[in-house]
Design an enzyme around this catalytic site. Structure first.
Site, mmCIF file in Angstrom:
data_model
loop_
_atom_site.group_PDB
_atom_site.id
_atom_site.type_symbol
_atom_site.label_atom_id
_atom_site.label_comp_id
_atom_site.label_asym_id
_atom_site.label_seq_id
_atom_site.Cartn_x
_atom_site.Cartn_y
_atom_site.Cartn_z
ATOM 1 N N GLY A 144 -7.254 18.657 17.359
ATOM 2 C CA GLY A 144 -6.737 17.356 16.975
ATOM 3 C C GLY A 144 -5.223 17.448 16.973
ATOM 4 N N HIS A 357 -6.149 -7.540 -8.308
ATOM 5 C CA HIS A 357 -7.319 -8.417 -8.206
ATOM 6 C C HIS A 357 -8.407 -8.045 -9.217
ATOM 7 C CE1 HIS A 357 -5.585 -9.968 -4.500
ATOM 8 N NE2 HIS A 357 -6.559 -10.845 -4.418
ATOM 9 N N GLU A 382 -3.101 9.226 15.622
ATOM 10 C CA GLU A 382 -1.836 9.330 16.362
ATOM 11 C C GLU A 382 -0.795 10.147 15.599
ATOM 12 O OE1 GLU A 382 -0.299 5.984 18.527
ATOM 13 O OE2 GLU A 382 -2.270 5.014 18.536
#
Length: 399
Positions: A144, A357, A382
């Site tokens: 990766g 909230h 990325e």
């Protein structure tokens, strides 16, 4: 479920007055805002929804910003500031719409940079119209962040190449019409032994059926290549030049990842403001409490500080490209700062909005709940935050 449900307030356009942008960017943003606010896509099936978004973005002319003018693009060359404005606006309304747009650019970016005239004619014009869906295939199970550990092999044959190996976490996997695939052509040479290839999705020996389910639904898949034969002309760029090509492609789009985070962060702030102004508590609104005002102020500062880094990075990349400058390190460090700060800051802002909230914040189907899931992957893909820190740190040490 409608993806582009009406937001509590339209996004501000104050940032368009900043000197980072030209008149062409301001015109783009002003046209995009009403278009994006009018779109409706059922996103319950993420794969079908992505295909629909690509069609809509192509019909609307927005995918033309993913390719250069010579291949049907809107501008002479790939323009990071245009990509930033597009992704920020789309992400404000629908992270999946942003995903569909971004993958068209990232998936075809290597072809823009290194493709032949034949490649441009066959793939880029189709990307710009939405007729073909693109994908970028770099990551592997054991490769990766450490790209040099790539194990996938490309072996020369009499008339082309044979691909064998596996790619995973591939965005648009299973729905793409073609993949820009990176494979080892010199197995022991690390990053200096990688070459890029264009692989059509219909080729024998490519299996993209293993879908990956993630917390914020997106089309992801593992690709398996077994004796997959591609013609010699499928090679993309120089032999063993694939690593540099992949990094150049990512540099173009890294600042746009920051912009997507900005869009999500701005939407969370808008949701928080709307909720605070309408939520009644102890005979007044939540917005009347100084603690709420302080929290909203912190959220706004986090967003604007990341925005300045994002717009600067996009401007620096475009300026260097226009001047033919070689200050690649400076551009890479600026893009790394933008991605790191924008994704981390947006995550904090969204978490604060959810907290504001209360119980509604964790109710499935509310906007802040979905944003909480949507933002998380941006701190990984990325180039994870830790990788961005290394890029920045090395740049600082070089002076």
């Amino acid at each position: 479920m409608s993806a582009f449900a009406s937001p509590p307030a339209p996004p501000s356009t104050a940032h368009l007055a900043l000197p980072f942008f030209g008149n062409e960017h301001r015109a783009l943003a002003n046209d995009l805002l009403p278009w994006s606010a009018a779109q409706r896509v059922d996103e319950r099936d993420d794969r079908a929804a992505c295909r629909e978004w690509v069609r809509k973005l192509g019909d609307g002319g927005w995918l033309r910003y993913c390719v250069p003018a010579t291949s049907g693009g809107a501008l002479e060359r790939l323009d990071s500031r245009a990509l930033v404005l597009l992704r920020e606006t789309l992400a404000f309304h629908s992270p999946l719409a942003d995903f569909a747009f971004a993958m068209q650019g990232l998936g075809s970016g290597a072809i823009t940079l290194a493709g032949t005239h034949a490649h441009h004619a066959e793939y880029l014009t189709a990307v710009a119209s939405g007729r073909k869906i693109a994908a970028f295939a770099l990551s592997e199970p054991e490769a990766g962040s450490d790209v040099g550990a790539m194990a996938m092999r490309a072996t020369a044959t009499v008339d082309g190449w044979r691909l064998d190996g596996e790619k995973t976490w591939i965005s648009n996997g299973g729905i793409a019409d073609f993949y820009c695939v990176f494979a080892k052509t010199e197995p022991t040479a690390g990053t200096r032994g990688i070459t890029a290839f264009i692989v059509d999705a219909t080729l024998s020996g490519l299996d993209s059926s293993e879908h990956i389910e993630v917390m914020a639904p997106h089309p992801l898949a593992t690709l398996r290549f077994e004796d997959c034969r591609v013609p010699r002309e499928a090679q993309l760029g120089d032999l063993n030049g694939g690593f540099k090509l992949a990094m150049r492609t990512l540099d173009i789009f890294r600042a746009s990842v920051a912009a997507a985070a900005l869009g999500m962060g701005r939407r969370a702030l808008a949701e928080a403001v709307h909720h605070a102004q309408h939520r009644k508590m102890f005979g007044q609104t939540l917005a009347d409490f100084q603690l709420t005002q302080a929290k909203l102020g912190e959220m706004a500062a986090l967003i604007d500080s990341a925005a300045l880094l994002t717009y600067r990075a996009a401007w620096m990349r475009d300026d260097a490209e226009q001047r033919g400058a070689s200050a690649v390190g400076d551009v890479s460090a600026a893009a790394a700062m933008a991605k790191m700060c924008a994704t981390e800051n947006a995550s904090r802002v969204i978490d604060m909005a959810l907290q504001m909230h209360g119980g509604l914040g964790v109710k499935v189907g509310t906007k802040v709940e979905s944003l909480y899931r949507d933002i998380r992957s941006l701190r990984i893909y990325e180039g994870a935050t830790e990788v961005q820190q290394l890029i920045i740190g090395k740049s600082v040490l070089k002076g």
